[in-house]
Design an enzyme around this catalytic site. Sequence first.
Site, PDB file in Angstrom:
ATOM      1  N   ASP A 629       0.856  -1.179   0.000  1.00 46.27           N
ATOM      2  CA  ASP A 629       0.000   0.000   0.000  1.00 46.27           C
ATOM      3  C   ASP A 629       0.900   1.240   0.000  1.00 46.27           C
ATOM      4  O   ASP A 629       2.100   1.141   0.275  1.00 46.27           O
ATOM      5  CB  ASP A 629      -0.898  -0.032   1.239  1.00 46.27           C
ATOM      6  CG  ASP A 629      -1.786   1.187   1.337  1.00 46.27           C
ATOM      7  OD1 ASP A 629      -2.335   1.597   0.300  1.00 46.27           O
ATOM      8  OD2 ASP A 629      -1.922   1.738   2.440  1.00 46.27           O
ATOM      9  N   PHE A 785     -11.279  22.113  -6.530  1.00 47.70           N
ATOM     10  CA  PHE A 785     -10.435  21.168  -7.262  1.00 47.70           C
ATOM     11  C   PHE A 785     -11.253  19.936  -7.646  1.00 47.70           C
ATOM     12  O   PHE A 785     -12.053  19.428  -6.854  1.00 47.70           O
ATOM     13  CB  PHE A 785      -9.257  20.743  -6.384  1.00 47.70           C
ATOM     14  CG  PHE A 785      -8.327  19.769  -7.054  1.00 47.70           C
ATOM     15  CD1 PHE A 785      -7.242  20.219  -7.793  1.00 47.70           C
ATOM     16  CD2 PHE A 785      -8.525  18.408  -6.943  1.00 47.70           C
ATOM     17  CE1 PHE A 785      -6.380  19.328  -8.408  1.00 47.70           C
ATOM     18  CE2 PHE A 785      -7.680  17.499  -7.552  1.00 47.70           C
ATOM     19  CZ  PHE A 785      -6.605  17.973  -8.291  1.00 47.70           C
ATOM     20  N   SER A 787     -10.838  16.062  -9.985  1.00 43.61           N
ATOM     21  CA  SER A 787      -9.873  15.147 -10.592  1.00 43.61           C
ATOM     22  C   SER A 787      -9.720  15.400 -12.083  1.00 43.61           C
ATOM     23  O   SER A 787      -8.648  15.195 -12.653  1.00 43.61           O
ATOM     24  CB  SER A 787     -10.300  13.697 -10.352  1.00 43.61           C
ATOM     25  OG  SER A 787     -10.337  13.412  -8.975  1.00 43.61           O
ATOM     26  N   ASN A1039      -8.590  -0.828   4.384  1.00 47.09           N
ATOM     27  CA  ASN A1039      -8.745  -1.147   2.971  1.00 47.09           C
ATOM     28  C   ASN A1039      -7.700  -2.137   2.476  1.00 47.09           C
ATOM     29  O   ASN A1039      -7.784  -2.612   1.348  1.00 47.09           O
ATOM     30  CB  ASN A1039      -8.658   0.139   2.133  1.00 47.09           C
ATOM     31  CG  ASN A1039      -7.332   0.840   2.297  1.00 47.09           C
ATOM     32  OD1 ASN A1039      -6.816   0.973   3.397  1.00 47.09           O
ATOM     33  ND2 ASN A1039      -6.756   1.298   1.213  1.00 47.09           N
TER      34      ASN A1039
END
Length: 1315
Positions: A629, A785, A787, A1039
């Site tokens: 990760d 902002f 993506s 996660n």
Amino acid sequence: MSAPHQYHQPNAPDDSDSDLELDLEELDPLAASSNSAASPPRRPSKEQHKPYQLGARIPLRNLRVGRLRGLRRNTASPSYDEDEDLRGLIEDDHDTQRNSAGSLGTIGDDDAPLLSSSQVRRRTPRNPSAMARLGSALRLPSFMSAQTQPMTPGGHPAEEEEEAEDEHDPSSNRNIAVGQLQASRFPPNAVSNAKYTPWSFLPRTLYNEFSFFINMYFLLVALSQIIPALRIGYLSTYIAPLAFVISVTLGKEALDDIARRRRDAEANSEGYTVLRFEDNRRNGVANSSRSGMGARRLSDIEDEERNMSTTTGMPTSSYQEVVKPSRNLKVGDVVKLGKDQRVPADMVLLKSYSNEVAASVPEPAPSEHPELLDLGAGAASGSLEKPQTPSNAPEPTGEAFIRTDQLDGETDWKLRITSPLTQSLDIGEYTRLRVVAGKPDKKVNEFIGTVELLPKSRREYDPHISRDEEGGPSTATEQVKSAPLNIDSTLWANTVVASSCAVLAVVVYTGSQTRQALSTSPSRSKTGLLEYEINSLTKILCILTLSLSFILVAADGFRAQDGNQWYVLVMRFLILFSTIVPVGLRVNLDMGKSVYAYLIEHDKEIPGTVVRTSTIPEDLGRVEYLLSDKTGTLTQNEMEMKKIHVGTVSYANEAMDEVTSYVRQSFIVQPSGDATPSPSLITPSSTYVAPLTSATRTRREIGSRVRDVVLALALCHNVTPTSEEKDGETVISYQASSPDEIAIVRWTEAVGLRLLQRDRHSMSLQSVETGKLVVRVRILNVFPFTSEGKRMGIVVKFYSGTASSPTEDDGDIWFYQKGADTVMSTIVAANDWLDEETANMAREGLRTLVVGRKKLSAGIYEEFLSKYSQAALALHNRDTALADVVKAYLENDLELLGVTGVEDKLQKDVKSSLELLRNAGIKIWMLTGDKVETARCVAVSSKLVARGQYVHTIAKMKRKDLAHDSLDFLRGKPDACLLIDGESLALMLTHYREQFISIAVTLPTVVACRCSPTQKADVAKLIRAYTKKRICCIGDGGNDVSMIQAADVGVGIVGKEGRQASLAADFSIEQFCYLTKLLVWHGRNSYKRSAKLAQFVIHRGLIISVCQTVYSIATKFAPNALYRDWLLVGYSTVYTMAPVFSLVLDTDIPSSLAHLYPELYAELTTNLTLSYRTFFIWVLVSIYQGSIIQVLSQVLTPSPTPSATDSTGLEVGSPGFSRMVALSYTALVLNELVMVAIEIITWHWGMWLSILGTAGVFFASVPFLGDYFDLGYVASVGFLWRVLVVAGVSLGPPYAVKLLRRALKPPSYRKVRGV
């Protein structure tokens, strides 16, 4: 009879509502609540009293007094029958008598029962117990009310914790009653990483154990001893070793699982504040001061009368805060969470308010039970939602930030917004809310639901509301209000509240139905690769045993012996040669694993390391793929501004001090020129005043540019400052959706310009040096902002004048923007340095942002605003229309101010660790849920991507033909690094699964971003299935749990916000750099030691079987035992076990050399340590040594064969046989002890102790072996020289070959040691 007292109501005429005018319905005591609560103490003013709502508001003083006494007797139990209310009316106390005026004395007419008591059993008063007194002090929550409360068969309310009988269908939507008991049962909110349940432990573990061939083989051998014709020696000789082996393994599995359950219990016991609601319609008024007598009791009733005017404005419910462990949270519970607190279940956000707001809520007056929190009229008036807060305190706008890096790996904070319906609602009305949510789903970025507010129902009888009013238009027309819910209103489990605020949220999904749990694969039992390899070797040994048995019987012509047919003889030979397949092999290996785990956990260089799965330490030495990760594993998720370039000069590290001096000089507020020297506000048009010492033109220009870029960075963001008190001091902290923005704002503060205040309409900046307000702007527009856009902008209007009386008349309007260089390069004006500087920063692994600005005239801005407003009303392509307007008026010809470089701080020694692991032959993949740009920067800064290495990026790919082209390109560039996002990865795995994985596993580095937890696990499983190699997955967040559990070796890092990964992992470490020693030192040693131990145990069992074979051939193929009973058991336990097991302490190189030469780790993947080649070398050595020992023993000892009269082959009193057994057995034991010493590379004191101690034990036990040895012969000199000759011939040639091979082809460890 005492005179009747007229009922007095302060707000009503004296002659209204007489007792005679009451209806029978109004006198019915069954309308009263069966649950009474404690009343608040007297308060100084009438305005502070809660409306005293008792029963059905029957205006009879004597009814209320009698009922109070009746209730006093009944509060000993938490719930009671409604008939008790009736008894309270027709009965009276025996002990204490008083009249309706509250005085003590004889019974008056007012105290006489209203109904006949002949049919009612009189209850005897009892002294309340401690539990009864405790019960009387507690209230029952609102879900115990008649509307929602389940009843027991006896008619009594069910207990609070009683669950609904019907389990909710997980495939259907759920309707959740907020703060109340649900109609259906949902899963418990408990986390479990355990592999077994009490019922599945034995079946699963026994199945796993006997799935190994060696255990099944010995089970069959042990069972064969039940048959008399096959019995050889004692039954316990075969049963006991197998039982011991199974017991050791089952014990280890049980201890590991118990440890997991303890860790789960620790996580599940974390306490959370839950609001427990009580329905005011049922409970009326609390009654906690009834313990007084006389005037005290009368005063309670008088207070109640004075405050009974109406129920208007009173909330539906009151509540109290209780603390529940995480495992006891249920669907519908309203949980209060604060900053940095982990979310325990999937929730929907109801309300958010700042700590300042929460602190301003007036505390309830002290009472006998301080744990009760009653909200009366003050709550109804909204004191919790709209308090008087300081001007600089944020308003309760229903916003909260959360960190989701433990869920999806993204570093940006997420903004969560409450529904206006719940944000503005009084907490006392939450029991009217219903939340409708969809079925449990693993998609963490999707949620659809609704929240409904039921109409407020009319309470019980009120003497001042007529029947017409009760059914009036206001009630009839009130309808259910509803509002939509989406992902912005959710708090998923294992996210963390990041805002400095308190939030209220209702639990929607629990336990196994949370997003986190659905994205996590179930834990599995892991078996090391060495176990499978040993299992294959034991099959070969079994085939060898069967072949040898058949050959011996065939060599005798398949003749029957002693009445046994040839197939029985084959079986007896199989049992005699069963030691070829060593039953003690699994025991030795399992005990070795425990030693390795101990050494790992007690290594002082990697403190805090925990071995959670002790069955696979050898796999640490076989890892070929590392899947890591990013957030929290390779990085600390802490951003720091490292570099800024202003066009002509770049500042970094110590040079930032020069920026500080420029800022200090730039933002010195000058007097306005009036008589009173009031400081003036700074605007971009303000003249830059350079110090006299550096008044050169160049320095003035640089100072002006530095001021402009710092001012731009201090204004162009979405950061909000919040104040907190720590240790008595006020600390300013920042919250925003992006840690990059926080890092930049902190940098501006560090160089002298602090963000003082920010709301939706204005922003103020303060000079750090002087503490004065220097810049104030009005926020006109904010472009956040995205993506896709990769930039954010803001339009501000500067205030001018003095700080005490600012004005925005004729103020400058400026547009500031910052964003990625890829999009900003076309927006800013032409320049010759932007591309070069951004490339330099990118090579350093910095996240670059380009900053620009543009001045707008009032006319241009008005024209822009008009066009922008028109575009906002478009029904089709609204986003495109808005973007076009912004591009036309704002995003063109921006003045380029500078470039910033922000570094995501890496974990300690990440760069050197990754380089060392690459040199060890490990291919490294980085799987993250973060953005493409972030992943690229971290890959470069961590040296995961080498300098100059080509990075092939595949992002947002939706066409199959493009995917095919990318695969063709990668085939021709095997040294490239692949950067792929989750969307493209899903396309590849769907259409080109085999082709993609076949190419990807050959690449030196793969970076996958925007990956879901399920995708991470799928990639791990795919690599395992395709390569058949050992893979290691490491992560720190929830996660990463699925990926860790899917790996052969799962390593969890103890994260800042949670321990989900470390609890689910096989090995838990505290820092990423600890992984290097875990692999290249402990993993390498564990594998090499276990490989040597396994081969030596096989050698030990094979050599004694060869002796048995030679003896059987010499005795004309008779299946008779050479070594019986204790000699057989003692050989594999007391006489050889300790020396052989001491090999687990052997090391070939020290730890420093293992880190200096990681290439030694890569050699382990070639399987040279344990392979079929090394196995057959040990088989040949065993055959040679076993044959030499037995042949020389029979040759050097006369008459070794037992007499023909002895069917067992051991004739009692036969000196030749006992002498031969003594010689061969002694030579055999000495051979094993010396062989262990020959194999040792680095001596340990435990090895000396085990070898010398075992030799001493053997020779000390010889006098007790008279049943097997000729002790007289053993004590002779002839026996001694014969043992030395046999052992010398047995050991000499193998040792000579070993020395010759070492000289001709020295192993790698001898090369690095210089030996």
